[in-house]
Design an enzyme around this catalytic site. Structure first.
Site, PDB file in Angstrom:
ATOM      1  N   ASN A   9       0.872  -1.181   0.000  1.00  0.00           N
ATOM      2  CA  ASN A   9       0.000   0.000   0.000  1.00  0.00           C
ATOM      3  C   ASN A   9       0.905   1.226   0.000  1.00  0.00           C
ATOM      4  O   ASN A   9       1.477   1.572   1.024  1.00  0.00           O
ATOM      5  CB  ASN A   9      -0.889  -0.047   1.257  1.00  0.00           C
ATOM      6  CG  ASN A   9      -1.668   1.240   1.449  1.00  0.00           C
ATOM      7  OD1 ASN A   9      -1.801   2.042   0.522  1.00  0.00           O
ATOM      8  ND2 ASN A   9      -2.181   1.435   2.649  1.00  0.00           N
ATOM      9  N   LYS A  11       0.172   4.298  -0.343  1.00  0.00           N
ATOM     10  CA  LYS A  11      -0.442   5.525   0.209  1.00  0.00           C
ATOM     11  C   LYS A  11      -0.184   6.682  -0.762  1.00  0.00           C
ATOM     12  O   LYS A  11      -0.179   6.465  -1.967  1.00  0.00           O
ATOM     13  CB  LYS A  11       0.084   5.794   1.626  1.00  0.00           C
ATOM     14  CG  LYS A  11      -0.011   4.527   2.489  1.00  0.00           C
ATOM     15  CD  LYS A  11       0.205   4.755   3.946  1.00  0.00           C
ATOM     16  CE  LYS A  11       0.041   3.424   4.676  1.00  0.00           C
ATOM     17  NZ  LYS A  11       0.072   3.547   6.115  1.00  0.00           N
ATOM     18  N   HIS A  95      -9.412   1.244   4.750  1.00  0.00           N
ATOM     19  CA  HIS A  95      -8.136   1.426   5.447  1.00  0.00           C
ATOM     20  C   HIS A  95      -8.343   2.410   6.606  1.00  0.00           C
ATOM     21  O   HIS A  95      -9.127   3.352   6.496  1.00  0.00           O
ATOM     22  CB  HIS A  95      -7.073   1.948   4.476  1.00  0.00           C
ATOM     23  CG  HIS A  95      -5.708   1.951   5.075  1.00  0.00           C
ATOM     24  ND1 HIS A  95      -5.278   2.957   5.912  1.00  0.00           N
ATOM     25  CD2 HIS A  95      -4.700   1.047   5.015  1.00  0.00           C
ATOM     26  CE1 HIS A  95      -4.048   2.673   6.330  1.00  0.00           C
ATOM     27  NE2 HIS A  95      -3.680   1.519   5.801  1.00  0.00           N
ATOM     28  N   GLU A  97      -6.709   4.844   7.611  1.00  0.00           N
ATOM     29  CA  GLU A  97      -6.503   6.264   7.270  1.00  0.00           C
ATOM     30  C   GLU A  97      -7.736   6.835   6.565  1.00  0.00           C
ATOM     31  O   GLU A  97      -8.057   8.005   6.718  1.00  0.00           O
ATOM     32  CB  GLU A  97      -5.237   6.421   6.414  1.00  0.00           C
ATOM     33  CG  GLU A  97      -3.993   6.259   7.284  1.00  0.00           C
ATOM     34  CD  GLU A  97      -2.784   5.687   6.560  1.00  0.00           C
ATOM     35  OE1 GLU A  97      -2.756   5.701   5.317  1.00  0.00           O
ATOM     36  OE2 GLU A  97      -1.871   5.211   7.257  1.00  0.00           O
ATOM     37  N   GLU A 167      -5.399  -4.938  10.617  1.00  0.00           N
ATOM     38  CA  GLU A 167      -4.361  -3.930  10.838  1.00  0.00           C
ATOM     39  C   GLU A 167      -4.665  -3.155  12.114  1.00  0.00           C
ATOM     40  O   GLU A 167      -5.463  -2.207  12.085  1.00  0.00           O
ATOM     41  CB  GLU A 167      -4.327  -2.937   9.670  1.00  0.00           C
ATOM     42  CG  GLU A 167      -3.975  -3.552   8.344  1.00  0.00           C
ATOM     43  CD  GLU A 167      -3.402  -2.511   7.403  1.00  0.00           C
ATOM     44  OE1 GLU A 167      -2.257  -2.702   6.964  1.00  0.00           O
ATOM     45  OE2 GLU A 167      -4.065  -1.508   7.141  1.00  0.00           O
ATOM     46  N   GLY A 173       2.524   2.322  10.711  1.00  0.00           N
ATOM     47  CA  GLY A 173       3.471   3.425  10.547  1.00  0.00           C
ATOM     48  C   GLY A 173       4.181   3.817  11.831  1.00  0.00           C
ATOM     49  O   GLY A 173       4.856   4.842  11.894  1.00  0.00           O
ATOM     50  N   SER A 213       3.476  -2.130  10.366  1.00  0.00           N
ATOM     51  CA  SER A 213       4.928  -2.192  10.573  1.00  0.00           C
ATOM     52  C   SER A 213       5.538  -3.554  10.218  1.00  0.00           C
ATOM     53  O   SER A 213       6.451  -4.025  10.900  1.00  0.00           O
ATOM     54  CB  SER A 213       5.299  -1.777  11.998  1.00  0.00           C
ATOM     55  OG  SER A 213       4.903  -0.431  12.229  1.00  0.00           O
TER      56      SER A 213
HETATM   57  P1  PGA Z   1       2.881   0.309   7.681  1.00  0.00           P
HETATM   58  O1  PGA Z   1       1.414   0.553   7.048  1.00  0.00           O
HETATM   59  O2  PGA Z   1       3.399  -0.972   7.083  1.00  0.00           O
HETATM   60  O3  PGA Z   1       3.675   1.518   7.258  1.00  0.00           O
HETATM   61  O4  PGA Z   1       2.709   0.207   9.153  1.00  0.00           O
HETATM   62  C1  PGA Z   1       0.513  -0.510   6.860  1.00  0.00           C
HETATM   63  C2  PGA Z   1      -0.738   0.004   6.202  1.00  0.00           C
HETATM   64  O5  PGA Z   1      -1.121   1.152   6.450  1.00  0.00           O
HETATM   65  O6  PGA Z   1      -1.372  -0.711   5.419  1.00  0.00           O
END
Ligand code: PGA
Length: 256
Positions: A9, A11, A95, A97, A167, A173, A213
């Site tokens: 992903n 983003k 997601h 976000e 998640e 992140g 992560s």
């Molecule tokens: P990350 O993000 O691997 O940077 O923690 C995962 C995601 O948002 O799908």
């Protein structure tokens, strides 16, 4: 046997030119790693140029979001028909976000999941609890509600073909990964829930990823757990070396 799926992903990172350069190298770096399904989810403007580079390759294309209508006066939105025609096989929906910054609800996600399926796209449905919910012991309750509501009204056959990404919001992140035991525990609960809602076949076939992560050095341990069928990767999917390292780690775990 469920084939693990590693999805990157991106983003809001990478211009179309950067995306093309990246997938050209990723294609080479992951040649022969065919025990794992590999997917990249670039921003919308990069989908068409990335598709050109990936044509005939082992790497699939995903979008990061979509609206549920096929067309209309919805300024700024992109429809499932457009994504399908652009070569997307997958679409990430719900997601955290999107939920946090753009107000998406489980009802919105359910609408989108149904629309995606109608147009031949495979949804990657994201669920997960926040830190305060985890600390309050609400993880199971929150994830159960999300799964029930996001998948409401779907057929067992449709659910069998889905990808669900667990998640935990506090792990996205932040560099804080859920422990393999914690991730396995929630993924197993989700599978159990799918079994009670949609039957044993759907539970056996649905692929449930972990995200938050994920890096090359924690992939193998996470992916060797029985109910973790791949990963949704953010930060570590932006570099060819680390993304390919995660694919390799997953492939090794799947062979154990
Ligand atoms: P990350 O993000 O691997 O940077 O923690 C995962 C995601 O948002 O799908």
């Amino acid at each position: 046997m469920r084939r693990p799926i590693i999805a990157g992903n991106w983003k809001m990172y990478k211009t179309p030119a950067e995306a093309v350069e990246f997938v050209t190298r990723l294609r080479e770096a992951t040649t022969g790693l065919d025990g794992v399904e590999i997917v990249v989810a670039p921003p919308f403007p990069a989908l068409a140029p990335v598709r050109e580079v990936l044509a005939g390759s082992h790497i699939g294309l995903a979008a990061q979001n979509m609206f549920w209508e096929t067309e209309g006066a919805f300024t700024g939105e992109v429809s499932p028909v457009m994504l399908a025609e652009t070569g997307c096989r997958y679409v990430i929906l719900g997601h955290s976000e999107r939920r946090q910054y753009f107000g998406e609800t489980d009802a919105n996600v359910n609408h989108k999941v149904r629309a995606a399926l109608e147009h031949g796209l495979v949804p990657i449905v994201c669920v997960g609890e926040s830190l305060s919910e985890r600390e309050a012991g609400l993880t199971e309750k929150v994830v159960t509600t999300q799964v029930e509501q996001c998948l409401a009204g779907l057929s067992s056959a449709a659910v069998a073909g889905l990808v669900i990404a667990y998640e935990p919001v506090w792990a996205i992140g932040t560099g804080r990964t859920a422990s393999p035991d914690d991730a396995q525990e929630v993924n197993a609960r989700i599978r159990e829930l799918i079994g009670s809602l949609f039957g044993a076949d759907a539970a056996a076939l649905v692929r449930i990823q972990y995200g938050g992560s994920v890096k090359p050095d924690n992939t193998r341990e996470l992916m060797s757990r029985p109910d973790i069928d791949g990963a949704l990767v953010g930060g570590a999917s932006l570099k060819v070396e680390s993304f390919a390292g995660i694919v390799r780690g997953c492939e090794e775990a799947a062979k154990i």
